[in-house]
Design a protein around this motif. Structure first.
Motif, PDB file in Angstrom:
ATOM      1  N   PHE A   1       0.848  -1.197   0.000  1.00  0.00           N
ATOM      2  CA  PHE A   1       0.000   0.000   0.000  1.00  0.00           C
ATOM      3  C   PHE A   1       0.885   1.250   0.000  1.00  0.00           C
ATOM      4  O   PHE A   1       1.120   1.871   1.027  1.00  0.00           O
ATOM      5  CB  PHE A   1      -0.941  -0.019   1.203  1.00  0.00           C
ATOM      6  N   PRO A   2       1.381   1.599  -1.185  1.00  0.00           N
ATOM      7  CA  PRO A   2       2.262   2.766  -1.280  1.00  0.00           C
ATOM      8  C   PRO A   2       1.500   4.087  -1.245  1.00  0.00           C
ATOM      9  O   PRO A   2       0.374   4.171  -1.727  1.00  0.00           O
ATOM     10  CB  PRO A   2       2.933   2.575  -2.642  1.00  0.00           C
ATOM     11  N   VAL A   3       2.128   5.072  -0.661  1.00  0.00           N
ATOM     12  CA  VAL A   3       1.640   6.449  -0.704  1.00  0.00           C
ATOM     13  C   VAL A   3       2.714   7.252  -1.435  1.00  0.00           C
ATOM     14  O   VAL A   3       3.845   7.371  -0.963  1.00  0.00           O
ATOM     15  CB  VAL A   3       1.403   7.025   0.700  1.00  0.00           C
ATOM     16  N   GLU A   4       2.340   7.792  -2.596  1.00  0.00           N
ATOM     17  CA  GLU A   4       3.293   8.529  -3.426  1.00  0.00           C
ATOM     18  C   GLU A   4       2.866   9.989  -3.501  1.00  0.00           C
ATOM     19  O   GLU A   4       1.822  10.307  -4.067  1.00  0.00           O
ATOM     20  CB  GLU A   4       3.358   7.914  -4.822  1.00  0.00           C
ATOM     21  N   VAL A   5       3.666  10.848  -2.903  1.00  0.00           N
ATOM     22  CA  VAL A   5       3.367  12.285  -2.873  1.00  0.00           C
ATOM     23  C   VAL A   5       4.458  12.996  -3.676  1.00  0.00           C
ATOM     24  O   VAL A   5       5.568  13.199  -3.194  1.00  0.00           O
ATOM     25  CB  VAL A   5       3.335  12.825  -1.432  1.00  0.00           C
ATOM     26  N   VAL A   6       4.130  13.366  -4.890  1.00  0.00           N
ATOM     27  CA  VAL A   6       5.132  13.954  -5.785  1.00  0.00           C
ATOM     28  C   VAL A   6       5.071  15.470  -5.660  1.00  0.00           C
ATOM     29  O   VAL A   6       4.150  16.116  -6.155  1.00  0.00           O
ATOM     30  CB  VAL A   6       4.894  13.507  -7.240  1.00  0.00           C
ATOM     31  N   VAL A   7       6.074  16.033  -4.994  1.00  0.00           N
ATOM     32  CA  VAL A   7       6.072  17.474  -4.710  1.00  0.00           C
ATOM     33  C   VAL A   7       6.901  18.272  -5.707  1.00  0.00           C
ATOM     34  O   VAL A   7       6.923  19.503  -5.656  1.00  0.00           O
ATOM     35  CB  VAL A   7       6.584  17.750  -3.280  1.00  0.00           C
ATOM     36  N   GLY A   8       7.588  17.595  -6.618  1.00  0.00           N
ATOM     37  CA  GLY A   8       8.367  18.305  -7.627  1.00  0.00           C
ATOM     38  C   GLY A   8       9.740  18.719  -7.124  1.00  0.00           C
ATOM     39  O   GLY A   8      10.145  18.379  -6.010  1.00  0.00           O
ATOM     40  N   PRO A   9      10.469  19.467  -7.946  1.00  0.00           N
ATOM     41  CA  PRO A   9      11.828  19.871  -7.590  1.00  0.00           C
ATOM     42  C   PRO A   9      11.860  20.713  -6.318  1.00  0.00           C
ATOM     43  O   PRO A   9      10.940  21.487  -6.051  1.00  0.00           O
ATOM     44  CB  PRO A   9      12.285  20.696  -8.791  1.00  0.00           C
ATOM     45  N   GLU A  10      12.936  20.544  -5.563  1.00  0.00           N
ATOM     46  CA  GLU A  10      13.113  21.342  -4.352  1.00  0.00           C
ATOM     47  C   GLU A  10      13.655  22.731  -4.702  1.00  0.00           C
ATOM     48  O   GLU A  10      14.319  22.912  -5.729  1.00  0.00           O
ATOM     49  CB  GLU A  10      14.085  20.643  -3.405  1.00  0.00           C
ATOM     50  N   PHE A  11      13.396  23.703  -3.831  1.00  0.00           N
ATOM     51  CA  PHE A  11      13.963  25.042  -4.007  1.00  0.00           C
ATOM     52  C   PHE A  11      15.486  24.956  -4.097  1.00  0.00           C
ATOM     53  O   PHE A  11      16.124  25.573  -4.957  1.00  0.00           O
ATOM     54  CB  PHE A  11      13.541  25.944  -2.844  1.00  0.00           C
ATOM     55  N   LEU A  12      16.082  24.188  -3.195  1.00  0.00           N
ATOM     56  CA  LEU A  12      17.509  23.890  -3.235  1.00  0.00           C
ATOM     57  C   LEU A  12      17.628  22.486  -3.820  1.00  0.00           C
ATOM     58  O   LEU A  12      17.222  21.517  -3.191  1.00  0.00           O
ATOM     59  CB  LEU A  12      18.103  23.949  -1.828  1.00  0.00           C
TER      60      LEU A  12
END
Length: 267
Positions: A173-184
């Motif tokens: 039961f994966p939870v995948e939260v794709v937040v994109g590139p980091e500021f740094l």
């Protein structure tokens, strides 16, 4: 290229004013709750699987390395004072041991066998749940732990910040939260870490509510470990029973926590 490793949307950070740095970080942070929102169906499925196992006496284990491991330790350590549960009901394990909470332990995350070894003192069984936390979704320590846990019959889940990762594939039961590139660029203690913290809060809070550790919207089983919490407990009793502060104090002194005080007063 992993999303978490992709280049920042911002360049020449060292040339920015402090105001621009802070504003830009905040702008990126505002995208995190929306990314978590998209993952609520996955979080719901995981929680629905955890609850019946914990009702049978199962425990919830977190494993992770670096920031991810520390976040698991933090969430687990906050459950006993918040919900009055035993310290070993929710357990956070970090690659490299507890010393890695304060100081990075080199190469600890690269050992695929060590997580399952670290779990052995707890004698894990089929009622338990193992949730792997890894922003990248490729940490060997987490993958190995999940694989061994599945073989042993534990429920497995994960919290990752890239799509289709090896960690997600190792979890039921994966939870995948794709937040994109980091500021740094690549600094997953930022948006990815924030997302993981939000998801872990959601998992344990919803699980504990379903286990009956909350009444109304109150932490009636919380441990009274300081004056602030004692004051909060007294307000709960006063509001619930419509009694004087003196009566509330007497009930709390006699019964030790909010739930017991309210239950006794209503008998």
């Amino acid at each position: 290229m992993l999303t978490t490793e992709s280049s920042s949307h911002y360049n020449d950070l060292e040339k920015m004013s402090v105001s621009d740095i802070l504003t830009s970080i905040n702008q990126e942070d505002q995208t995190v709750p929306q990314a978590v929102k998209k993952s609520i169906p996955q979080i719901e499925e995981l929680v629905k699987q955890i609850v019946p196992r914990m009702q049978k006496g199962g425990r919830l284990f977190y494993i992770g390395a670096g920031t991810s491991g520390r976040l698991g330790v933090v969430d687990a350590s906050e459950c006993p004072p918040t919900f009055g549960v035993p310290f070993d009901l929710v357990v956070g394990i970090i690659a490299g041991g507890d010393g890695a909470i304060r100081k990075a332990v080199e190469n600890a995350e690269d050992d695929a066998q060590q997580a399952w070894i670290d779990l052995q003192p707890y004698q894990p069984n089929e009622n338990d749940t193992l949730v792997g936390i890894a922003a990248s979704g490729r940490t060997p320590y987490v993958i190995g732990g999940l694989n061994e846990a599945q073989k042993a019959g534990l429920l497995t889940g994960c919290v990752v910040c890239n799509d289709g990762s090896p960690v997600a594939k190792a979890a039921e039961f994966p939870v995948e939260v794709v937040v994109g590139p980091e500021f740094l660029t690549g600094s997953t203690r930022m948006k990815a870490g924030t997302a993981q913290k939000l998801v872990l809060n959601m998992i344990t809070t919803s699980v504990m509510i379903r286990l009956g550790k909350v009444k109304g919207n109150k932490m009636v089983d919380m441990q009274l470990t300081n004056e602030k919490l004692v004051d909060r407990a007294l307000r709960m009793i006063i509001d619930e029973l419509n009694v004087s502060p003196e009566e509330a104090q007497s009930l709390l002194d006699k019964h030790g926590n909010v739930r017991a005080a309210i239950t006794a007063a209503r008998k």
